[in-house]
Write a protein that holds these residues in place. Sequence first.
Motif, mmCIF file in Angstrom:
data_model
loop_
_atom_site.group_PDB
_atom_site.id
_atom_site.type_symbol
_atom_site.label_atom_id
_atom_site.label_comp_id
_atom_site.label_asym_id
_atom_site.label_seq_id
_atom_site.Cartn_x
_atom_site.Cartn_y
_atom_site.Cartn_z
ATOM 1 N N GLY A 62 -7.219 -3.097 1.267
ATOM 2 C CA GLY A 62 -5.748 -2.522 0.516
ATOM 3 C C GLY A 62 -5.535 -1.085 0.359
ATOM 4 N N TYR A 63 -6.718 -0.427 0.647
ATOM 5 C CA TYR A 63 -6.511 0.990 0.581
ATOM 6 C C TYR A 63 -6.067 1.642 1.819
ATOM 7 C CZ TYR A 63 -9.469 0.821 -3.644
ATOM 8 O OH TYR A 63 -9.818 0.572 -4.892
ATOM 9 N N ASP A 64 -5.634 0.577 2.971
ATOM 10 C CA ASP A 64 -4.922 1.203 4.094
ATOM 11 C C ASP A 64 -3.379 0.701 3.821
ATOM 12 O OD1 ASP A 64 -5.895 -1.437 3.905
ATOM 13 O OD2 ASP A 64 -5.350 -1.690 6.152
ATOM 14 N N ASP A 98 -4.516 1.445 -9.237
ATOM 15 C CA ASP A 98 -5.184 2.220 -8.241
ATOM 16 C C ASP A 98 -4.242 2.790 -7.407
ATOM 17 O OD1 ASP A 98 -6.974 3.767 -6.886
ATOM 18 O OD2 ASP A 98 -8.700 2.231 -6.859
ATOM 19 N N VAL A 99 -3.576 4.063 -7.514
ATOM 20 C CA VAL A 99 -2.605 4.564 -6.524
ATOM 21 C C VAL A 99 -3.419 5.249 -5.542
ATOM 22 C CG1 VAL A 99 -0.909 6.118 -6.398
ATOM 23 C CG2 VAL A 99 -1.055 4.902 -8.422
ATOM 24 N N VAL A 100 -3.084 5.340 -4.360
ATOM 25 C CA VAL A 100 -3.539 5.685 -3.210
ATOM 26 C C VAL A 100 -2.880 6.446 -2.230
ATOM 27 C CG1 VAL A 100 -5.841 4.231 -3.159
ATOM 28 C CG2 VAL A 100 -3.763 3.580 -2.004
ATOM 29 N N PRO A 101 -2.297 7.848 -2.704
ATOM 30 C CA PRO A 101 -1.372 8.543 -2.147
ATOM 31 C C PRO A 101 -1.873 9.039 -1.069
ATOM 32 C CG PRO A 101 -1.912 9.526 -4.260
ATOM 33 C CD PRO A 101 -2.746 8.317 -4.161
ATOM 34 N N ASN A 102 -3.194 9.432 -0.995
ATOM 35 C CA ASN A 102 -3.701 10.089 0.343
ATOM 36 C C ASN A 102 -4.524 9.222 1.358
ATOM 37 O OD1 ASN A 102 -5.847 9.476 -1.429
ATOM 38 N ND2 ASN A 102 -7.176 10.790 -0.979
ATOM 39 N N HIS A 103 -4.009 7.808 1.229
ATOM 40 C CA HIS A 103 -4.419 6.927 2.279
ATOM 41 C C HIS A 103 -3.088 6.017 2.704
ATOM 42 C CE1 HIS A 103 -8.977 6.947 1.659
ATOM 43 N NE2 HIS A 103 -8.530 7.356 0.576
ATOM 44 N N THR A 104 -2.845 5.842 4.167
ATOM 45 C CA THR A 104 -1.925 5.205 4.694
ATOM 46 C C THR A 104 -2.686 4.642 5.763
ATOM 47 O OG1 THR A 104 -1.060 6.614 5.988
ATOM 48 C CG2 THR A 104 -0.275 6.791 3.961
ATOM 49 N N SER A 105 -1.756 3.353 5.960
ATOM 50 C CA SER A 105 -2.287 2.603 7.096
ATOM 51 C C SER A 105 -1.800 3.012 8.399
ATOM 52 C CB SER A 105 -1.662 1.135 6.890
ATOM 53 O OG SER A 105 -1.653 0.220 8.027
ATOM 54 N N ASP A 106 -2.186 2.679 9.595
ATOM 55 C CA ASP A 106 -1.619 3.271 10.846
ATOM 56 C C ASP A 106 0.021 2.344 10.907
ATOM 57 O OD1 ASP A 106 -2.621 0.745 11.257
ATOM 58 O OD2 ASP A 106 -3.172 1.151 13.316
ATOM 59 N N HIS A 107 0.182 1.526 10.099
ATOM 60 C CA HIS A 107 1.583 0.826 10.057
ATOM 61 C C HIS A 107 2.244 1.329 9.149
ATOM 62 C CE1 HIS A 107 -0.546 -3.372 11.247
ATOM 63 N NE2 HIS A 107 -1.202 -2.375 11.715
#
Length: 134
Positions: A62-64, A98-107
């Motif tokens: 879920g971090y992606d 848990d906000v993860v603005p510095n992680h994104t998926s390749d999607h």
Amino acid sequence: MDANWWRDAVVYEVYVRSFADSDGDGTGDLAGLRSRLGYLAELGIDAVWTTPWYRSPMVDGGYDVEDHREVDPLFGSDYDVPELVAEAHRLGLRVLIDVVPNHTSDHHRWFRAALAAGPGSPERARYHFRPGRG
């Protein structure tokens, strides 16, 4: 509201995916978490910290993140969030997401745009690209 409430707070982290399943599909969800908030409040905690529940291909737990604005259907819907927060507040609990603005998926739409735009583009400036090995 005390801006320093967290200094002496007891915060309980919940991995939503395995915490409580409300619909019997074998995966924890927001409605399941909401149904257990009373038990958590009885423990004397001050806040619940949840792992990401955003739309994701779930390659990295879920971090992606594919879309930071949507609840992944695995965990429920966007309508479950205000109900969860309202119940937590009714019980005197705060909710930390848990906000993860510095992680994104390749999607993620920004990542796909960065790949399509190519080197030197404003879209690529959102990411760190390195030359490949060949």
